[in-house]
Design a protein around this motif. Sequence first.
Motif, mmCIF file in Angstrom:
data_model
loop_
_atom_site.group_PDB
_atom_site.id
_atom_site.type_symbol
_atom_site.label_atom_id
_atom_site.label_comp_id
_atom_site.label_asym_id
_atom_site.label_seq_id
_atom_site.Cartn_x
_atom_site.Cartn_y
_atom_site.Cartn_z
ATOM 1 N N GLN A 160 -4.182 19.329 -73.705
ATOM 2 C CA GLN A 160 -5.913 18.301 -74.310
ATOM 3 C C GLN A 160 -5.648 17.074 -72.752
ATOM 4 O OE1 GLN A 160 -5.701 15.634 -77.184
ATOM 5 N NE2 GLN A 160 -7.060 14.475 -75.960
ATOM 6 N N TRP A 161 -5.179 17.470 -71.834
ATOM 7 C CA TRP A 161 -4.720 16.175 -71.179
ATOM 8 C C TRP A 161 -5.389 17.087 -69.468
ATOM 9 C CZ3 TRP A 161 -7.287 11.918 -72.831
ATOM 10 C CH2 TRP A 161 -6.504 11.602 -73.735
ATOM 11 N N ASP A 162 -4.575 17.966 -69.373
ATOM 12 C CA ASP A 162 -4.951 19.018 -68.015
ATOM 13 C C ASP A 162 -6.609 18.782 -67.609
ATOM 14 O OD1 ASP A 162 -4.864 21.666 -66.583
ATOM 15 O OD2 ASP A 162 -3.870 22.346 -67.674
ATOM 16 N N PRO A 163 -6.364 18.387 -66.775
ATOM 17 C CA PRO A 163 -7.711 19.319 -65.987
ATOM 18 C C PRO A 163 -8.553 20.196 -66.380
ATOM 19 C CG PRO A 163 -6.582 18.340 -64.230
ATOM 20 C CD PRO A 163 -5.335 18.536 -65.071
ATOM 21 N N ARG A 164 -7.473 21.129 -65.792
ATOM 22 C CA ARG A 164 -8.235 22.626 -65.921
ATOM 23 C C ARG A 164 -8.898 22.859 -67.230
ATOM 24 N NH1 ARG A 164 -2.961 26.306 -65.358
ATOM 25 N NH2 ARG A 164 -2.438 24.657 -66.913
ATOM 26 N N LEU A 200 -13.174 23.967 -54.695
ATOM 27 C CA LEU A 200 -12.432 23.595 -54.263
ATOM 28 C C LEU A 200 -10.977 24.381 -55.506
ATOM 29 C CD1 LEU A 200 -12.945 19.901 -53.870
ATOM 30 C CD2 LEU A 200 -12.987 21.405 -52.230
ATOM 31 N N LEU A 201 -11.105 24.503 -56.785
ATOM 32 C CA LEU A 201 -10.834 24.602 -57.470
ATOM 33 C C LEU A 201 -9.401 25.901 -57.129
ATOM 34 C CD1 LEU A 201 -12.051 24.935 -60.812
ATOM 35 C CD2 LEU A 201 -11.023 23.144 -59.719
ATOM 36 N N GLU A 202 -9.585 27.049 -56.295
ATOM 37 C CA GLU A 202 -8.809 28.192 -56.314
ATOM 38 C C GLU A 202 -7.684 27.845 -54.230
ATOM 39 O OE1 GLU A 202 -11.037 31.642 -53.667
ATOM 40 O OE2 GLU A 202 -13.351 30.638 -53.521
ATOM 41 N N HIS A 203 -8.171 27.293 -54.106
ATOM 42 C CA HIS A 203 -7.541 26.404 -52.417
ATOM 43 C C HIS A 203 -6.653 25.369 -53.423
ATOM 44 C CE1 HIS A 203 -10.170 28.236 -50.014
ATOM 45 N NE2 HIS A 203 -11.490 27.315 -51.093
ATOM 46 N N LEU A 204 -6.598 24.927 -54.874
ATOM 47 C CA LEU A 204 -5.240 23.970 -55.236
ATOM 48 C C LEU A 204 -4.151 24.561 -54.981
ATOM 49 C CD1 LEU A 204 -7.991 21.395 -57.459
ATOM 50 C CD2 LEU A 204 -7.674 21.493 -55.358
ATOM 51 N N PRO A 205 -3.620 23.981 -54.259
ATOM 52 C CA PRO A 205 -1.735 23.859 -55.122
ATOM 53 C C PRO A 205 -1.500 23.981 -56.917
ATOM 54 C CG PRO A 205 -1.674 22.681 -53.891
ATOM 55 C CD PRO A 205 -2.237 23.052 -53.952
ATOM 56 N N MET A 206 -0.307 24.691 -57.651
ATOM 57 C CA MET A 206 -0.423 24.723 -58.798
ATOM 58 C C MET A 206 1.158 24.602 -58.729
ATOM 59 S SD MET A 206 -2.439 26.726 -60.581
ATOM 60 C CE MET A 206 -2.420 26.012 -62.098
ATOM 61 N N GLN A 207 2.067 23.980 -59.924
ATOM 62 C CA GLN A 207 3.805 23.337 -59.871
ATOM 63 C C GLN A 207 3.514 22.807 -61.132
ATOM 64 O OE1 GLN A 207 4.649 20.042 -56.904
ATOM 65 N NE2 GLN A 207 5.154 19.463 -58.470
ATOM 66 N N ALA A 208 5.116 21.642 -61.685
ATOM 67 C CA ALA A 208 4.676 22.077 -62.717
ATOM 68 C C ALA A 208 4.708 20.036 -62.352
ATOM 69 C CB ALA A 208 6.512 21.493 -63.182
ATOM 70 N N VAL A 209 3.893 19.191 -63.586
ATOM 71 C CA VAL A 209 3.376 17.944 -63.235
ATOM 72 C C VAL A 209 4.077 16.943 -64.105
ATOM 73 C CG1 VAL A 209 2.190 18.361 -61.284
ATOM 74 C CG2 VAL A 209 1.382 18.693 -63.565
ATOM 75 N N HIS A 210 4.339 16.119 -64.028
ATOM 76 C CA HIS A 210 4.399 14.695 -65.370
ATOM 77 C C HIS A 210 2.954 14.900 -65.921
ATOM 78 C CE1 HIS A 210 4.668 10.864 -67.027
ATOM 79 N NE2 HIS A 210 6.115 11.046 -67.669
ATOM 80 N N LEU A 211 2.295 14.668 -65.462
ATOM 81 C CA LEU A 211 0.275 14.372 -65.771
ATOM 82 C C LEU A 211 0.076 12.914 -66.658
ATOM 83 C CD1 LEU A 211 -1.358 16.137 -65.521
ATOM 84 C CD2 LEU A 211 -1.945 17.148 -67.451
ATOM 85 N N ASP A 212 0.687 12.086 -67.051
ATOM 86 C CA ASP A 212 1.194 11.294 -67.240
ATOM 87 C C ASP A 212 2.106 9.603 -66.872
ATOM 88 O OD1 ASP A 212 -0.427 9.095 -68.844
ATOM 89 O OD2 ASP A 212 1.306 9.754 -70.916
ATOM 90 N N ILE A 213 2.240 9.487 -65.133
ATOM 91 C CA ILE A 213 2.593 8.400 -63.978
ATOM 92 C C ILE A 213 1.568 7.386 -63.939
ATOM 93 C CG2 ILE A 213 3.572 7.706 -62.477
ATOM 94 C CD1 ILE A 213 4.147 11.032 -61.783
ATOM 95 N N ALA A 280 -3.193 18.450 -49.077
ATOM 96 C CA ALA A 280 -4.213 19.428 -48.798
ATOM 97 C C ALA A 280 -5.919 18.326 -48.258
ATOM 98 C CB ALA A 280 -4.441 20.281 -48.964
ATOM 99 N N ALA A 281 -6.660 19.236 -47.426
ATOM 100 C CA ALA A 281 -7.844 18.427 -47.582
ATOM 101 C C ALA A 281 -8.710 19.190 -48.890
ATOM 102 C CB ALA A 281 -8.288 19.748 -46.329
ATOM 103 N N ALA A 282 -8.536 20.243 -49.409
ATOM 104 C CA ALA A 282 -8.910 20.432 -50.171
ATOM 105 C C ALA A 282 -8.613 19.046 -51.502
ATOM 106 C CB ALA A 282 -8.920 22.200 -51.074
ATOM 107 N N GLU A 283 -7.046 19.330 -51.790
ATOM 108 C CA GLU A 283 -7.033 18.224 -52.697
ATOM 109 C C GLU A 283 -7.389 16.885 -52.218
ATOM 110 O OE1 GLU A 283 -2.196 19.484 -54.168
ATOM 111 O OE2 GLU A 283 -2.551 18.968 -52.244
ATOM 112 N N LEU A 284 -7.372 16.449 -51.064
ATOM 113 C CA LEU A 284 -8.613 14.930 -51.408
ATOM 114 C C LEU A 284 -9.634 15.427 -51.725
ATOM 115 C CD1 LEU A 284 -6.669 14.280 -47.752
ATOM 116 C CD2 LEU A 284 -6.042 13.089 -49.572
ATOM 117 N N LYS A 285 -10.079 16.493 -51.444
ATOM 118 C CA LYS A 285 -11.595 16.642 -52.099
ATOM 119 C C LYS A 285 -11.940 16.704 -53.829
ATOM 120 C CE LYS A 285 -13.447 18.276 -47.329
ATOM 121 N NZ LYS A 285 -13.416 19.751 -46.854
#
Length: 966
Positions: A160-164, A200-213, A280-285
């Motif tokens: 539910q909380w995944d921004p995708r 911007l989405l195709e430029h965003l790197p992906m990985q495992a994240v906690h997602l609730d810090i 990356a710039a895309a992440e900041l944007k």
Amino acid sequence: MSLHTLIHRSGLPSPDVNEMQALQLLEQHYGLSGPLQALGSQQDLNFRVDSAQGRFVLKICHGDYAVQELEAQHAALGFLREQGVQVPAVRPSVSGEQLLALTLNGQPVRARVLDYIDGQTLTRLKHMEPRLMAELGALCARVDQALAGFTHAGLQRTLQWDPRHAQAIIAHLLPVLAEGSRKARVEAAAAQAQQHLAPLLEHLPMQAVHLDITDDNAVWQRDAQREWQLQGVIDFGDLVHTWRIAELSVTCAALLHHAEGDPLRILPAVAAYHALNPLAAAELKALWPMIVARAAVLVLSGEQQVSVDPGNTYSRDNLAHEWEIFDVATSVPSALMEAAFLQVAGQQPEQPDLFAMQPLLPALQGQSVARVDLGVLSEHFTAGNWETPGVDQRLLGEQGTPACSLYGQFRLSQTHIDNPQEPRTCALHVELGLPAGAEVAVPFAGTWHQAEAGTGCLQGTGTSLWLSGLSEVPSDGQSLEPGQSLGKGAELLTVQLCNVAGLRPPLFAAPSQARAWQAVCPSPKALLGFDCDAEPLADPLALLERRDASFARSQKHYYQQPPQIERGWRNYLIDLQGRSYLDMLNNVAVLGHGHPRMVAESAKQWALLNTNSRFHYAAIAEFSERLLALAPEGMDRVFLVNSGTEANDLAIRLAWAASGGRDMLSVLEAYHGWSVATDAISTSIADNPQALSTRPEWVHPVTAPNTYRGVFRGADSTADYLRNVDETLARLDAEGRQVAGFICEPVYGNAGGIALPPGYLQQVYGKVRARGGVCIADEVQVGYGRLGEYFWGFEEQGVVPDIIAMAKGMGNGHPLGAVITTRRIAEALEAQGYFFSSAGGSPVSCRIGIAVLDVMAEEGLWDNARTVGGHFKARLQGLVDKHPLAGAVHGSGFYLGLELVRDPLTLEPATEETATLCNRLRELGIFMQPTGDYLNILKIKPPMCTTRESVDYFVDMVDRVLSEDL
């Protein structure tokens, strides 16, 4: 899991398990027993158990949670612990299982037990300092760096909380809101966020994240200095493989609850993350639109959870602050936050090419344009005239035409007083003084949108031009080409550029937001064809480094990172960015800062003469007579010096000369100056940590007569304190030593203005005089009308000293001090040689001293200290009645002290809390510092022109900070 299943699960209430069932589960499967405490959660059940084996957390979730997802959480915990990240460990059951599948009350559930991390969350912290925001950002970075190498099949989940999935969740949950403005705002914000994110989405790197810090899931404890220290991170229920920037977006969204309405307050978190784990710039944007989408999901999910589980107190309590997060997230344009994020990462936001555009004012090309300084140091401003409405526009009109204000200048006229918010002082526009009817031309192709009369916007591609002060403008909605007429300029034309279509930007920005707003509203210099930009301010921290490199560092400054103060007016000090600080500690400037009488008197006398007191001139006689008129009958001689230290030093020499002895009595916890002699009699360990171990043999400190926290307490302690005086004098008598004198502040200034025990000075003075000694009243801080009820501090004790030493307010900041005594004592010094102070009693000093006395009388400042000071003390007493940390109020008039204690019985000093309070007050626009040997007393000594309104503001802000978790 499919999105349909996710949406179904997001609407489930918490499992129905009571405490008795939870205890049975713990005993049967884990061999644990002990008191339980329910912990908050939106859809799960969490219990803390205090068992003989330690503290643990029992976590119970619905049975349809995939086992693989929970196993991924456990694997991540172990993975992070191996890399040194502070996270809880999983405690296996007695059968060795990490995860149990059970049925309770006919419902399938899953249960596990984790270590409990002692501490607390910062969710309800009323004020979160930038350091804590930075630490949360750094924590995100460290966890992301660690999880970058973590993989597990359970991470491939639909959450539910995944921004995708934010847009799908928002679309599904929007019906939980009734039709109206709230629903429309959420829908519009989500749509705008999606529009910004899409490219911007195709430029965003992906990985495992906690997602609730978040502030809910980071655990902290205070150390011995009352500083929050991170203990660990908990709750891995949202662990997922998604965009890396999603992690920081969740943290920043949570921090908006602590932003006090200003979304740029979260920048320390972004800066700290980027410093450890560069973005990356895309992440900041993408970061801000992702935060906005998160805020929309939060409020919709919260509304849904309350509707399906109205008894869930955790969800209901969270809903209000989730709406606060949404309100802050939608309070500024996305372009502003994007610019700010890029800037803290050392990147520059993209800007349109303004130099390719045509001139806005063709007739001004090549002409000289007067640049009008409207900043804090402008010579146009004097005696508070910047407070006059329209002063900037008047000054522009007085320069002749053409003239311009300066883009990016911090305008003094925009300051405000007694206000916790930063004033919006940075000009994002330029005002032009023009010949009436000057032609204004279209600089770029666009459409004219009329706002109000004479004001409108030329909307081009990517750039808007806002103009005010026009006549003969195009019709609303008319398309225009470069070079066409935009109308005629009035005598004053306002010009402002903006890179955000449809946004009417503010004319001024707060200093902390100025850099980001300047990226959104660039300088119109290219359109105008001449330099209209203000010179950038020098870095105040660089100036501080220069000070530290050349100015002896034992001469301390207030605050670790002090604002650069370059102007003052009445009871306010003003920094170079135009913020006015309420000055509540500057007892030197009794008349207030920038007093025009002081300016005139000093300039007039400097133009005539300034020399030393061996020359013959009228001012020295006139000032000496004025001082003697204020002194008790029988005092008839004046010495003029430069400071309180010099006055007290001279007083000691006078005592030596008049008595024939050298031994001086002083009181403990007192400060009298920095010279060899005055430092010798000073015993305050706050000013000199070695004070009690470095006394010369001629100094004999007696017990501090502190009726609040001293050895003896209360108004009936006089006899108890006199015993130590008697013992000291008896010892000197027995040793055959001649007592030279006794020096004491008649009101215990260093302890915040505590009154001495009744009759104390009368008794001590009598004992000292009986032995041929001299009694000195150190009135440097407490005298000259500051106490309100008394002009001199010794009047409160009903005594007359032999010598009065004074300084501080005598010159309203000019170096001026004095000693008043009798002819007999004065001539005793003369018998030993001449006395001379090079600048003491100079013509300039004397004229300033006379003017201070005149203004005090003319403006009723002594009366003001009495009346407003009485109100002040009563309001401070209200804080004592309300806040346990506020122990007592000392003093009177405008010499007050608020003592902070942790325990009303032991009077344990709240030293760290007092420091935190003073620093927090500075953030709210107030200068305040601690005093006393334990630095736990507010040193309240404002200019004597301080108003009732300023007093109320000060007390309200202290009340506000004491209500925060110090």
